[in-house]
Enzyme design. Sequence first.
Site, PDB file in Angstrom:
ATOM      1  N   SER A 187     -12.386  91.570  42.505  1.00  0.00           N
ATOM      2  CA  SER A 187     -11.115  92.193  42.031  1.00  0.00           C
ATOM      3  C   SER A 187     -11.697  93.193  40.909  1.00  0.00           C
ATOM      4  O   SER A 187     -12.771  93.752  41.049  1.00  0.00           O
ATOM      5  CB  SER A 187     -10.193  91.192  41.409  1.00  0.00           C
ATOM      6  OG  SER A 187      -9.006  91.771  41.268  1.00  0.00           O
ATOM      7  N   ASN A 188     -10.718  93.641  40.188  1.00  0.00           N
ATOM      8  CA  ASN A 188     -11.015  94.588  39.043  1.00  0.00           C
ATOM      9  C   ASN A 188     -10.219  94.298  37.806  1.00  0.00           C
ATOM     10  O   ASN A 188      -9.122  93.581  37.817  1.00  0.00           O
ATOM     11  CB  ASN A 188     -10.853  95.970  39.683  1.00  0.00           C
ATOM     12  CG  ASN A 188      -9.487  96.325  40.058  1.00  0.00           C
ATOM     13  OD1 ASN A 188      -8.552  96.315  39.340  1.00  0.00           O
ATOM     14  ND2 ASN A 188      -9.442  96.804  41.435  1.00  0.00           N
TER      15      ASN A 188
END
Length: 211
Positions: free
Chosen positions: A20-21
């Site tokens: 993810s980020n």
Amino acid sequence: MWLITAGPTREHLDDVRFFSNASSGRMGFALASAAAQRGRDVTVVSGPVDLPDPDGIEVLRVVSGQEMLDACRLLLEERPVEVVIAAAAVCDHRPRQRADGKPAKGEGVRTLELVENPDVIASLAALGVARTHVGFALESLKDRAAALQRARSKLTRKGLDAIVLNGIEAMESSRSHAMWITASGEPVDLGDLDKPALAAALVERVSALQS
Ligand code: CTP
């Protein structure tokens, strides 16, 4: 109706592991609140974030980039969407395969094969259903001319009406230094603002594009 994407996406390797980020979703949610305060009917399609639904705003929660695109497409089919604003930080890639359950560390694959995710805002702009499409570009502002050029080419490549150029420092911060870029006009420096103030300024700019 205004459709706003927000937050990160999660791209799962198996049922418990994902990449993810660091997007918090705050920019997209602040935009939704600012648009609702101006009387717009707003729906947010958000990846996993730690934020409550803002008062009076429908939030559809999704996980992956593909789910975000599917949810947005459905909304475009079912409702009269005039504006799409893409504030989500969609992962550019996802694992080619997703394993079931939680493979033990000795069992899982060790080489991660990635495939490209769909570009949500470019796909929606290509449908041509909504009147206005606005994206974000997160770039280092150290070389401002280069950042402006990259943002402009993103605007053209994705078929957008406007793009908000943000400094990379905005990612986990409550503030953002942003520039407003349209296909035809000169870039406008919106200054260093907290996200609610930036959201209010952007809603004004997007509304002006409509008139
Ligand atoms: N975006 C999207 N779907 C994607 C990737 C990006 O809708 N799969 C949207 C973002 O919400 C944002 C804009 O596109 O509004 C810019 O995203 P960015 O990641 O900065 O651009 P990229 O196309 O990924 O370009 P690059 O990573 O090469 O800079």
